[in-house]
Design a protein around this motif. Structure first.
Motif, mmCIF file in Angstrom:
data_model
loop_
_atom_site.group_PDB
_atom_site.id
_atom_site.type_symbol
_atom_site.label_atom_id
_atom_site.label_comp_id
_atom_site.label_asym_id
_atom_site.label_seq_id
_atom_site.Cartn_x
_atom_site.Cartn_y
_atom_site.Cartn_z
ATOM 1 N N THR A 372 0.845 -1.206 0.000
ATOM 2 C CA THR A 372 0.000 0.000 0.000
ATOM 3 C C THR A 372 0.879 1.254 0.000
ATOM 4 O O THR A 372 2.095 1.155 -0.068
ATOM 5 C CB THR A 372 -0.898 0.019 1.240
ATOM 6 O OG1 THR A 372 -0.047 -0.147 2.381
ATOM 7 C CG2 THR A 372 -1.911 -1.101 1.210
ATOM 8 N N CYS A 373 0.261 2.408 0.132
ATOM 9 C CA CYS A 373 0.971 3.686 -0.001
ATOM 10 C C CYS A 373 2.189 3.800 0.939
ATOM 11 O O CYS A 373 2.082 3.651 2.141
ATOM 12 C CB CYS A 373 0.003 4.846 0.266
ATOM 13 S SG CYS A 373 0.790 6.460 0.223
ATOM 14 N N ARG A 374 3.329 4.103 0.367
ATOM 15 C CA ARG A 374 4.558 4.237 1.170
ATOM 16 C C ARG A 374 4.483 5.438 2.097
ATOM 17 O O ARG A 374 4.941 5.409 3.224
ATOM 18 C CB ARG A 374 5.766 4.453 0.267
ATOM 19 C CG ARG A 374 5.896 3.457 -0.839
ATOM 20 C CD ARG A 374 6.994 2.482 -0.550
ATOM 21 N NE ARG A 374 7.240 1.662 -1.712
ATOM 22 C CZ ARG A 374 7.437 0.355 -1.686
ATOM 23 N NH1 ARG A 374 7.443 -0.299 -0.545
ATOM 24 N NH2 ARG A 374 7.644 -0.313 -2.785
ATOM 25 N N ARG A 375 3.940 6.530 1.585
ATOM 26 C CA ARG A 375 3.937 7.763 2.370
ATOM 27 C C ARG A 375 3.075 7.609 3.617
ATOM 28 O O ARG A 375 3.458 8.032 4.707
ATOM 29 C CB ARG A 375 3.420 8.923 1.503
ATOM 30 C CG ARG A 375 3.613 10.308 2.113
ATOM 31 C CD ARG A 375 3.046 11.375 1.192
ATOM 32 N NE ARG A 375 3.476 11.162 -0.175
ATOM 33 C CZ ARG A 375 4.609 11.656 -0.684
ATOM 34 N NH1 ARG A 375 5.384 12.425 0.039
ATOM 35 N NH2 ARG A 375 4.951 11.399 -1.932
ATOM 36 N N PRO A 389 -4.035 7.825 0.863
ATOM 37 C CA PRO A 389 -3.022 7.371 -0.096
ATOM 38 C C PRO A 389 -2.575 8.551 -0.957
ATOM 39 O O PRO A 389 -3.396 9.372 -1.357
ATOM 40 C CB PRO A 389 -3.773 6.338 -0.938
ATOM 41 C CG PRO A 389 -4.860 5.850 -0.057
ATOM 42 C CD PRO A 389 -5.256 7.015 0.807
ATOM 43 N N CYS A 390 -1.268 8.641 -1.216
ATOM 44 C CA CYS A 390 -0.731 9.911 -1.687
ATOM 45 C C CYS A 390 -0.796 10.133 -3.185
ATOM 46 O O CYS A 390 -0.755 11.266 -3.645
ATOM 47 C CB CYS A 390 0.710 10.062 -1.216
ATOM 48 S SG CYS A 390 1.870 9.001 -2.111
ATOM 49 N N GLY A 391 -0.838 9.061 -3.959
ATOM 50 C CA GLY A 391 -0.823 9.251 -5.410
ATOM 51 C C GLY A 391 0.530 9.665 -5.938
ATOM 52 O O GLY A 391 0.676 10.003 -7.108
ATOM 53 N N ASN A 392 1.540 9.676 -5.101
ATOM 54 C CA ASN A 392 2.874 10.076 -5.551
ATOM 55 C C ASN A 392 3.945 9.127 -5.013
ATOM 56 O O ASN A 392 4.990 9.550 -4.531
ATOM 57 C CB ASN A 392 3.147 11.527 -5.132
ATOM 58 C CG ASN A 392 4.324 12.143 -5.877
ATOM 59 O OD1 ASN A 392 4.627 11.750 -7.002
ATOM 60 N ND2 ASN A 392 4.993 13.096 -5.246
ATOM 61 N N CYS A 393 3.648 7.824 -5.054
ATOM 62 C CA CYS A 393 4.659 6.822 -4.733
ATOM 63 C C CYS A 393 4.444 5.631 -5.672
ATOM 64 O O CYS A 393 3.405 5.547 -6.334
ATOM 65 C CB CYS A 393 4.579 6.386 -3.265
ATOM 66 S SG CYS A 393 3.177 5.357 -2.840
ATOM 67 N N ASP A 394 5.408 4.729 -5.721
ATOM 68 C CA ASP A 394 5.306 3.621 -6.681
ATOM 69 C C ASP A 394 4.057 2.774 -6.431
ATOM 70 O O ASP A 394 3.353 2.391 -7.363
ATOM 71 C CB ASP A 394 6.575 2.762 -6.678
ATOM 72 C CG ASP A 394 6.951 2.265 -5.283
ATOM 73 O OD1 ASP A 394 6.333 2.724 -4.286
ATOM 74 O OD2 ASP A 394 7.855 1.420 -5.177
ATOM 75 N N ASN A 395 3.768 2.500 -5.171
ATOM 76 C CA ASN A 395 2.619 1.643 -4.886
ATOM 77 C C ASN A 395 1.285 2.294 -5.235
ATOM 78 O O ASN A 395 0.343 1.618 -5.622
ATOM 79 C CB ASN A 395 2.614 1.229 -3.411
ATOM 80 C CG ASN A 395 3.668 0.183 -3.123
ATOM 81 O OD1 ASN A 395 4.313 -0.327 -4.053
ATOM 82 N ND2 ASN A 395 3.867 -0.145 -1.863
ATOM 83 N N CYS A 396 1.206 3.611 -5.059
ATOM 84 C CA CYS A 396 -0.021 4.298 -5.457
ATOM 85 C C CYS A 396 -0.137 4.317 -6.978
ATOM 86 O O CYS A 396 -1.211 4.120 -7.529
ATOM 87 C CB CYS A 396 -0.024 5.742 -4.950
ATOM 88 S SG CYS A 396 -0.527 5.884 -3.232
ATOM 89 N N ASN A 397 0.976 4.568 -7.641
ATOM 90 C CA ASN A 397 0.932 4.736 -9.091
ATOM 91 C C ASN A 397 0.747 3.424 -9.844
ATOM 92 O O ASN A 397 0.086 3.381 -10.862
ATOM 93 C CB ASN A 397 2.197 5.437 -9.591
ATOM 94 C CG ASN A 397 2.293 6.855 -9.073
ATOM 95 O OD1 ASN A 397 3.367 7.352 -8.808
ATOM 96 N ND2 ASN A 397 1.147 7.508 -8.894
HETATM 97 ZN ZN ZN Z 1 1.399 6.718 -2.006
#
Ligand code: ZN
Ligand code: ADP
Length: 617
Positions: A372-375, A389-397
């Motif tokens: 899941t989201c790293r951030r 969820p941030c939308g700006n990490c590999d797992n989100c993208n």
């Molecule tokens: Zn994320």
């Protein structure tokens, strides 16, 4: 505060306060003590610089980073602020002059190393001077718990005792609670107003890979996303640092090594070049970075696993201090986990500390294995829960795919068991995949029931499975011996099949992360790359003439805004973020010249057709 806002605009050239800057400044102006926690690049310095300009007397800034003082003072002088530093790099006369200036009230800010501040001579001098405030920068140095401990910091409570009426502000970017408590305690800040900002660094994009060919992966990443940018690559060993720097050079990038095995002189030179030139890569062990203030580091890459989330956050935090998009990229492998566990085990530290170190490593591994989201996880680790969820990490993208690895894991574990828990990963994989091998035969392991039961996976895939089983705590690596695998108590439930074990499927090839365009923060006219380059060239000339790093003149973001907005006269130039009155007077005209010499580009074909044939809607 009216005054503070005016100074922000006219001297610094910024239109708004960030984070809790305004609140911290207001408290100091009222004479209150303050503790400010802000992420790197958040803008801590302004919290004491502005009150120091408003209050009578000089602001005294305690900082352990002697190497940085020159740049900090240069940057302030560029803004027309009367600042100086006192440290061991000055000769006798230079020191005298500055002491005299302080006594005469001719300084607005004075940077000073803690050991010098604590001398009786210096304290006597302060007794006779007007002091606006004390700023204790990098306040986490007071904590024995952290890794930047300085014993002089623990004596800084003398400031409070000797100058009870002078407000103090302690500043740090260290997020963990224990350090925070120690700062309050050691510096006697119980009465202080505390301002804690979110530790999120929204402009940093996080990516963590399991590395198969980490070097090639790194190169693809650099080439695709940062072909001309400055960045830092961290490696664990000096040898790896040297060879990687060489290798990057053969690829055509200017890369400089940095580690404790190099002489002071070489290290200083490399650091200096990294700060002053555009687009260099520094390849370093963790010896590099404390106090690296370069705002336009566009990526930080790890070719090894950091030993804790704190370390990861701190090291990646050196990217994107200017707030523009930046990348934190990492590739790690099974060997990293084994090496780090060995290192923890191998120290002579007390059991208690080893346990903590293990714990921290486990948390780091958890971050790596996350689906899941790293951030979200990073922030939760620092006590900030509830983020989206941030939308700006590999797992989100590109959410990682998982698979039911229960049976596979059972095979792996029973093979470890049947070979007697005496062998390392590679050997166990040989047995699982039924390798025709002399050593396997000699040990009679070709007759085991687990011999060859795992040929549905390749060796590489098996390594990934083992890495996850180790990271998840099903298997242990005997770090004292030769890395042989052992079963953990936790295996039982897995062997009994009491639940399904979800494993992470490795990403095949690196997809380019949807990098936000670099000039996103200012969404105005079309971005003129060649004008931007010309502005940078002029900046480099100026910085060469004056012997200061380019970003002390203007940040990239300021030049980028100029390239978009194309100011035509000084009044328009003054509206650009980062152009205060002093810099306007110093450089306004010369940068206007560059802009005038660069007429706007003709409309691009694409834009032209869009104007002629608007999209139907
Ligand atoms: Zn994320
Ligand atoms: P740190 O918190 O890491 O010490 P700095 O004080 O060095 O951060 O600030 C980081 C950068 O952000 C600096 O270049 C600074 O000039 C800039 N900055 C600080 N405050 C503001 C603001 N309110 N608006 C725009 N830029 C700011």
């Amino acid at each position: 505060m009216e005054r503070a806002r005016h100074i922000l605009k006219t001297i610094f050239g910024y239109s708004e306060f960030r984070y809790n800057q305004a609140a911290a400044i207001a408290a100091l102006l009222k004479g209150q003590d303050v503790l400010t926690l802000m992420p790197t690049g958040g803008g801590k310095s302004l919290c004491y610089q502005i009150p120091a300009l408003i209050r009578d007397g000089a602001g005294i800034v305690v900082s352990p980073l002697i190497a940085l003082m020159q740049d900090q003072v240069d940057a302030l002088n560029q803004l027309g602020i009367k600042a100086a530093f006192l440290n061991s790099t000055l000769d006798h006369r230079g020191r005298r002059e500055i002491e005299q200036a302080l006594l005469e009230g001719a300084l607005e800010l004075l940077y000073i190393a803690p050991e010098r501040l604590l001398t009786e001579r210096m304290l006597t001098l302060l007794d006779r001077s007007d002091i606006a405030l004390f700023a204790i920068d990098e306040a986490h140095c007071v904590s024995q718990w952290g890794h930047d401990f300085r014993k002089e910091y623990q004596q800084l409570s003398v400031l409070h005792e000797r100058y009870p009426r002078v407000p103090r502000v302690a500043l740090t970017a260290t997020a963990d609670q224990r350090t925070r408590a120690e700062i309050v305690d050691q510096l006697q800040l119980q009465q202080a107003a505390v301002f804690i900002n979110s530790f999120d660094r929204p402009n940093i994009h996080y990516t963590i890979h399991e590395g198969q060919q980490p070097r090639e992966q790194l190169w693809r990443f650099i080439q695709r996303q940062h072909p001309e940018d400055a960045g830092i690559v961290y490696c664990l060993s000096r040898k790896k640092v040297d060879s990687l720097a060489e290798w990057l050079k053969t690829k055509g990038r200017e890369a400089l090594p940095y580690h404790a095995g190099l002489s002071d002189q070489v290290r200083r030179r490399h650091q200096e070049r990294f700060l002053r030139e555009d687009g260099l890569i520094i390849v370093a062990t963790i010896a590099f970075g404390m106090g690296i203030d370069k705002p336009d580091v566009r990526f930080v890459a790890h070719l090894n696993l950091p030993k804790s989330i704190e370390a990861y956050y701190q090291e990646t935090g050196r990217a994107g201090r200017d707030g523009a998009p930046a990348n934190a990229w990492m590739a790690y492998g099974l060997q990293d986990i084994i090496t780090l566990r060995q290192m923890v085990q191998g120290t002579d530290a007390e059991e208690r500390f080893k346990r903590i170190a293990h714990h921290k490593l486990e948390a780091m591994l958890g971050l790596c294995d996350l689906t899941t989201c790293r951030r979200q996880t990073l922030l939760a680790y620092f006590g900030e829960s509830g983020a989206e969820p941030c939308g700006n990490c590999d797992n989100c993208n590109s959410p990682p795919r998982t698979w039911d690895g229960t049976q596979t894991a059972q095979k792996a574990i029973s093979c470890v068991y049947r070979t007697g828990q005496r062998f390392g990963v590679n050997y166990v994989i040989d047995v699982l995949t039924g390798k025709d091998d002399e050593r396997v035969r000699r040990n009679g392991h070709d007759r085991l029931s687990t011999y060859g039961i795992g040929d549905e996976l390749t060796g590489v895939e098996w390594r990934s499975v083992f890495r996850q089983l180790i990271a998840l705590g099903y298997l242990n690596v005997d770090v004292e011996g030769h890395g042989s695998l052992r079963l953990n108590e936790k295996c039982r439930t897995l062997l009994r099949g009491e639940f399904a074990l979800q494993l992470r499927r490795q990403r095949k090839l690196e997809k380019p992360t949807p990098q936000k365009t670099r000039d996103e923060p200012v969404a105005l006219g079309p971005f003129d790359e060649s004008l931007f380059d010309a502005l940078r060239a002029r900046r480099l000339e100026l910085s060469g003439e004056q012997g200061v790093p380019p970003y002390v003149i203007f940040h990239d973001s300021t030049l980028r805004e100029m390239a978009r907005v194309r100011p035509e006269h000084l009044r328009q130039m003054h509206r650009i973020t980062g152009v205060g009155e002093h810099k306007l007077a110093l450089y306004g005209e010369t940068f206007l010249e560059v802009i005038r010499a660069h007429p706007p580009p003709a409309l691009l074909d694409r834009e032209l057709t869009e104007i002629v044939n608007p999209e139907p809607y």
